[in-house]
Enzyme design. Sequence first.
Site, PDB file in Angstrom:
ATOM      1  N   LYS A  84       0.863  -1.188   0.000  1.00 59.88           N
ATOM      2  CA  LYS A  84       0.000   0.000   0.000  1.00 59.88           C
ATOM      3  C   LYS A  84       0.901   1.239   0.000  1.00 59.88           C
ATOM      4  O   LYS A  84       1.814   1.356   0.830  1.00 59.88           O
ATOM      5  CB  LYS A  84      -0.873  -0.024   1.246  1.00 59.88           C
ATOM      6  CG  LYS A  84      -2.190   0.697   1.106  1.00 59.88           C
ATOM      7  CD  LYS A  84      -2.984   0.462   2.389  1.00 59.88           C
ATOM      8  CE  LYS A  84      -4.375   1.017   2.300  1.00 59.88           C
ATOM      9  NZ  LYS A  84      -5.034   0.962   3.610  1.00 59.88           N
TER      10      LYS A  84
HETATM   11  C1  E4P Z   1      -8.364   1.883   3.430  1.00 58.26           C
HETATM   12  O1  E4P Z   1      -7.570   1.082   2.978  1.00 58.26           O
HETATM   13  C2  E4P Z   1      -8.201   2.583   4.708  1.00 58.26           C
HETATM   14  O2  E4P Z   1      -7.495   1.742   5.599  1.00 58.26           O
HETATM   15  C3  E4P Z   1      -9.508   2.897   5.377  1.00 58.26           C
HETATM   16  O3  E4P Z   1     -10.618   2.523   4.603  1.00 58.26           O
HETATM   17  C4  E4P Z   1      -9.580   4.251   5.982  1.00 58.26           C
HETATM   18  O4  E4P Z   1     -10.826   4.400   6.601  1.00 58.26           O
HETATM   19  P1  E4P Z   1     -11.119   5.551   7.664  1.00 58.26           P
HETATM   20  O5  E4P Z   1     -11.350   6.822   6.917  1.00 58.26           O
HETATM   21  O6  E4P Z   1     -12.362   5.071   8.360  1.00 58.26           O
HETATM   22  O7  E4P Z   1      -9.912   5.623   8.565  1.00 58.26           O
END
Ligand code: E4P
Length: 220
Positions: A84
């Site tokens: 990522k």
């Molecule tokens: C995606 O890969 C992120 O980890 C995640 O969806 C972020 O979500 P949040 O805005 O609830 O922290």
Amino acid sequence: MEFFLDTADVDEIREIAAWGILDGVTTNPSLIKKSGRDFKQVVAEIASICSGPISAEVTALDTEGMIEQALVLKDELPDNVIIKIPCTPEGLAATKALTDKGIKTNVTLIFSSSQALMAAKAGATYVSPFIGRIDDTGHEGMNLIAEIMTTWDNYPEITTKVLAASIRHPTHVLQCIQLGAHTATMPAKIFRQLMKHPLTDKGIDGFMKDWADVEAAGNA
Ligand code: E4P
């Protein structure tokens, strides 16, 4: 559509994986912090529970640092771990370099369709638009998914999957399905909400009561 869990909590991952429909898991540095566990150890355990893509995020902000961290993660963690990478110019260059080495990536923190298109051009396996965080600013996060899907329709050569992230409620998922997003990542609570229906529970109660009468009558 692929359903991913957005968590580093292995108990939740085991619970949902047992349903048989879990396609992958996404983590990020905040979710790792919440787990209270060692980064590589917890990602390795997640990768042993779910055979789908498991996103592990790099924390370097320069291209070389991102590539270096990605290569270590790929070397030390199971094959289903994907990298990522934040959607920055440095992240774009790292995505291109990793793609050229055959390493799968998930470009994260996407808030515009131009960012999504550029990440796709760099060869990202997934792009992650953050719906809920856009909603939090008073704008309609789902419009971004719609815009990205239109962009993808205009350029059929794009193979990058659109991974709707920062999902806050089941309606987000239903809207993503209507728009044709390839993947949604969500907390365990939303998996449970998507499966729950009071009429299913009521129906089971009724059938169980009647079946008890069938058994009592010796007709089972
Ligand atoms: C995606 O890969 C992120 O980890 C995640 O969806 C972020 O979500 P949040 O805005 O609830 O922290």
